[in-house]
Design a protein around this motif. Structure first.
Motif, mmCIF file in Angstrom:
data_model
loop_
_atom_site.group_PDB
_atom_site.id
_atom_site.type_symbol
_atom_site.label_atom_id
_atom_site.label_comp_id
_atom_site.label_asym_id
_atom_site.label_seq_id
_atom_site.Cartn_x
_atom_site.Cartn_y
_atom_site.Cartn_z
ATOM 1 N N ARG A 44 6.672 14.940 -3.701
ATOM 2 C CA ARG A 44 7.596 14.725 -2.445
ATOM 3 C C ARG A 44 6.951 13.808 -1.473
ATOM 4 N NH1 ARG A 44 11.744 18.130 -1.728
ATOM 5 N NH2 ARG A 44 11.957 19.845 -3.082
ATOM 6 N N LEU A 45 7.511 12.649 -1.244
ATOM 7 C CA LEU A 45 6.953 11.613 -0.341
ATOM 8 C C LEU A 45 7.986 11.285 0.933
ATOM 9 C CD1 LEU A 45 6.343 8.988 -3.130
ATOM 10 C CD2 LEU A 45 4.700 10.710 -2.233
ATOM 11 N N SER A 46 7.378 11.264 2.039
ATOM 12 C CA SER A 46 7.965 11.137 3.165
ATOM 13 C C SER A 46 8.385 9.575 3.249
ATOM 14 C CB SER A 46 7.073 10.930 4.485
ATOM 15 O OG SER A 46 6.022 10.147 4.466
ATOM 16 N N PRO A 47 9.440 9.182 4.226
ATOM 17 C CA PRO A 47 9.974 7.728 4.123
ATOM 18 C C PRO A 47 8.644 6.690 4.150
ATOM 19 C CG PRO A 47 11.486 9.298 5.410
ATOM 20 C CD PRO A 47 10.178 9.994 5.071
ATOM 21 N N ALA A 48 7.762 7.058 5.127
ATOM 22 C CA ALA A 48 6.603 6.046 5.408
ATOM 23 C C ALA A 48 5.720 5.895 3.954
ATOM 24 C CB ALA A 48 5.599 6.535 6.183
ATOM 25 N N GLN A 49 5.691 7.090 3.274
ATOM 26 C CA GLN A 49 5.074 7.100 1.974
ATOM 27 C C GLN A 49 5.763 6.199 0.790
ATOM 28 O OE1 GLN A 49 4.292 11.020 1.574
ATOM 29 N NE2 GLN A 49 2.271 11.122 2.546
ATOM 30 N N ARG A 50 7.157 6.211 0.786
ATOM 31 C CA ARG A 50 7.907 5.678 0.014
ATOM 32 C C ARG A 50 7.718 4.111 0.098
ATOM 33 N NH1 ARG A 50 13.615 8.820 -0.872
ATOM 34 N NH2 ARG A 50 12.825 11.099 -0.589
ATOM 35 N N ARG A 51 7.529 3.786 1.369
ATOM 36 C CA ARG A 51 7.295 2.282 1.835
ATOM 37 C C ARG A 51 6.191 1.904 1.109
ATOM 38 N NH1 ARG A 51 7.115 1.328 7.987
ATOM 39 N NH2 ARG A 51 6.836 -0.539 7.226
ATOM 40 N N ILE A 52 5.154 2.668 1.212
ATOM 41 C CA ILE A 52 3.887 2.234 0.302
ATOM 42 C C ILE A 52 4.133 2.133 -1.035
ATOM 43 C CG2 ILE A 52 1.671 2.931 0.093
ATOM 44 C CD1 ILE A 52 1.417 4.603 2.546
ATOM 45 N N ALA A 53 4.792 3.024 -1.586
ATOM 46 C CA ALA A 53 5.254 3.163 -3.204
ATOM 47 C C ALA A 53 6.069 1.892 -3.309
ATOM 48 C CB ALA A 53 5.971 4.547 -3.615
ATOM 49 N N GLN A 54 6.870 1.751 -2.719
ATOM 50 C CA GLN A 54 7.680 0.526 -2.918
ATOM 51 C C GLN A 54 6.887 -0.985 -2.960
ATOM 52 O OE1 GLN A 54 11.187 0.599 -4.027
ATOM 53 N NE2 GLN A 54 10.524 -1.278 -4.660
ATOM 54 N N TYR A 55 6.016 -0.747 -2.091
ATOM 55 C CA TYR A 55 5.151 -2.087 -1.818
ATOM 56 C C TYR A 55 4.357 -2.281 -3.201
ATOM 57 C CZ TYR A 55 2.091 -5.763 -0.019
ATOM 58 O OH TYR A 55 1.400 -6.705 0.101
ATOM 59 N N LEU A 56 3.705 -0.995 -3.445
ATOM 60 C CA LEU A 56 2.949 -1.357 -4.810
ATOM 61 C C LEU A 56 3.816 -1.589 -6.066
ATOM 62 C CD1 LEU A 56 0.918 2.194 -4.512
ATOM 63 C CD2 LEU A 56 0.014 -0.106 -3.998
ATOM 64 N N LEU A 57 4.945 -1.254 -6.002
ATOM 65 C CA LEU A 57 5.946 -1.629 -7.295
ATOM 66 C C LEU A 57 6.088 -3.115 -7.097
ATOM 67 C CD1 LEU A 57 8.449 1.320 -7.217
ATOM 68 C CD2 LEU A 57 7.112 0.638 -9.112
ATOM 69 N N ASP A 58 6.397 -3.375 -6.005
ATOM 70 C CA ASP A 58 6.615 -4.948 -5.802
ATOM 71 C C ASP A 58 5.452 -5.972 -5.976
ATOM 72 O OD1 ASP A 58 9.146 -4.114 -5.270
ATOM 73 O OD2 ASP A 58 9.130 -4.293 -3.132
ATOM 74 N N HIS A 59 4.372 -5.387 -5.521
ATOM 75 C CA HIS A 59 3.161 -6.477 -5.373
ATOM 76 C C HIS A 59 1.903 -5.664 -6.184
ATOM 77 C CE1 HIS A 59 5.651 -6.871 -1.460
ATOM 78 N NE2 HIS A 59 5.599 -8.296 -1.924
ATOM 79 N N ILE A 60 2.237 -5.081 -7.386
ATOM 80 C CA ILE A 60 0.936 -4.290 -7.923
ATOM 81 C C ILE A 60 -0.124 -5.194 -8.256
ATOM 82 C CG2 ILE A 60 2.153 -4.609 -10.234
ATOM 83 C CD1 ILE A 60 -0.239 -1.702 -8.984
ATOM 84 N N THR A 61 0.209 -6.615 -8.625
ATOM 85 C CA THR A 61 -0.965 -7.304 -9.059
ATOM 86 C C THR A 61 -2.174 -7.666 -8.110
ATOM 87 O OG1 THR A 61 0.439 -9.393 -8.624
ATOM 88 C CG2 THR A 61 0.504 -8.360 -10.893
ATOM 89 N N GLU A 62 -1.696 -7.558 -6.733
ATOM 90 C CA GLU A 62 -2.467 -7.870 -5.700
ATOM 91 C C GLU A 62 -2.906 -6.643 -4.715
ATOM 92 O OE1 GLU A 62 -1.441 -10.063 -2.244
ATOM 93 O OE2 GLU A 62 0.522 -9.562 -2.546
ATOM 94 N N ALA A 63 -1.881 -5.741 -4.733
ATOM 95 C CA ALA A 63 -2.177 -4.585 -3.919
ATOM 96 C C ALA A 63 -3.037 -3.451 -4.587
ATOM 97 C CB ALA A 63 -0.608 -3.568 -3.852
#
Length: 306
Positions: A37-56
């Motif tokens: 269970r992730l809050s909206p803010a935590q989902r933003r972090i998850a989405q950033y990792l998905l979009d920028h995994i090679t650098e994040a």
């Protein structure tokens, strides 16, 4: 908090097997996120990792928080929500995934077709299939519809994120029911409204509770019981934290793959209850619908059909 998941049943982290090395980086990341269970803010972090995994995966906690636009404690709580001891442990788990992405391990064609937006739709299709199976025994829905149809007046309760579902239900129910009382505020306002429903002869309240579950919803459900009303509850989990406050619980999974939840299955479940209400008293339903159509035609509520 909301639940980032792909299916209604997801193994806990303790039992969750590591995805195979050959799995696509996106699939391996989703395996880490799923079932939590992730809050909206935590989902933003998850989405950033998905979009920028090679650098994040190689950023410091300060840099990652700045890139996403959240606080450093938010990143720490995100790591804890995924079951890691802290951000360093999460980052260590991300390193091999990032390196596989850098090495250009190709995603299989199915993974390419199923981007994240499609995956969100896939999750909702799974929720609808779960609802279809639930309705294999329509008796509970028919019972709720009959009880609500005979409760005059009838209370409809939904606060915060659940307001929209309560408003839809109340709007439609008013076409076939003579006295629908919509309650979208908590506290003493909800208690007063529920008490008035009971004193006017009402016997049932239709309530909606989607995650995140609010204290106002819990208080209002308790108030409904204190006034002597019976409660039918639509929520996402049959054994969720509010289920004990209702006389009848009907559940349908919510879509949680996007920043904000989607409610395809709960909306269809809501429509089936409206249908059951209409079927419970067909003569009243027909008379009210015909009367409404006459008013609508007389005052030109709607554009003409082409």
């Amino acid at each position: 908090m909301e639940n980032w998941r792909r299916t209604a049943t997801t193994p806990t982290r303790a039992r969750q097997a590591q995805p195979p090395v050959e799995a696509a980086p996106t699939a391996r990341l989703l395996a880490i996120f799923d079932g939590h269970r992730l809050s909206p803010a935590q989902r933003r972090i998850a989405q950033y990792l998905l979009d920028h995994i090679t650098e994040a995966a190689f950023l410091s906690i300060t840099d990652l928080a700045e890139r996403v636009g959240v606080s450093q404690p938010s990143v720490t709580r995100f790591a804890a929500a995924l079951g890691f001891s802290g951000f360093p442990a999460l980052r260590e788990a991300l390193h091999p995934i990032a390196l596989s992405a850098v090495a250009a391990i190709p995603d299989d064609p199915q993974e390419i077709r199923r981007n994240e937006l499609q995956a969100a739709v896939d999750a909702e299709i799974a929720n609808l299939e779960g609802l279809r199976q639930l309705l294999g025994d329509p008796a509970p829905v028919i019972e709720v519809g009959r009880n609500l149809a005979h409760s005059v007046p009838m209370a409809v309760l939904g606060v915060r994120i659940s307001v929209s579902m309560a408003e839809y239900f109340a709007y439609a129910a008013k076409r076939i029911h003579p006295d629908v009382r919509l309650i979208t505020s908590g506290g003493s306002v909800a208690y007063d409204a529920l008490l008035q429903v009971k004193e006017a002869g009402g016997t049932w309240a239709m309530a909606f509770a989607m995650p995140r579950y609010s204290n106002e919803t819990l208080s209002a459900l308790r108030a409904a019981k204190e006034t002597g009303l019976k409660v039918a509850l639509i929520t996402d989990l049959p054994l969720g934290p509010l289920a004990h406050t209702a006389d009848i619980v009907l559940s349908a999974g919510t879509g949680s793959r996007l920043v904000f939840d989607s409610y395809a299955a709960p909306s269809v479940l809501t429509a089936t209850i409206l249908q059951s209400m209409a079927d419970a008293l067909p003569e009243r339903t027909q008379a009210r619908l015909e009367a409404y159509e006459q008013v609508a035609d007389r005052h030109a509520f709607f554009l003409p059909d082409e």
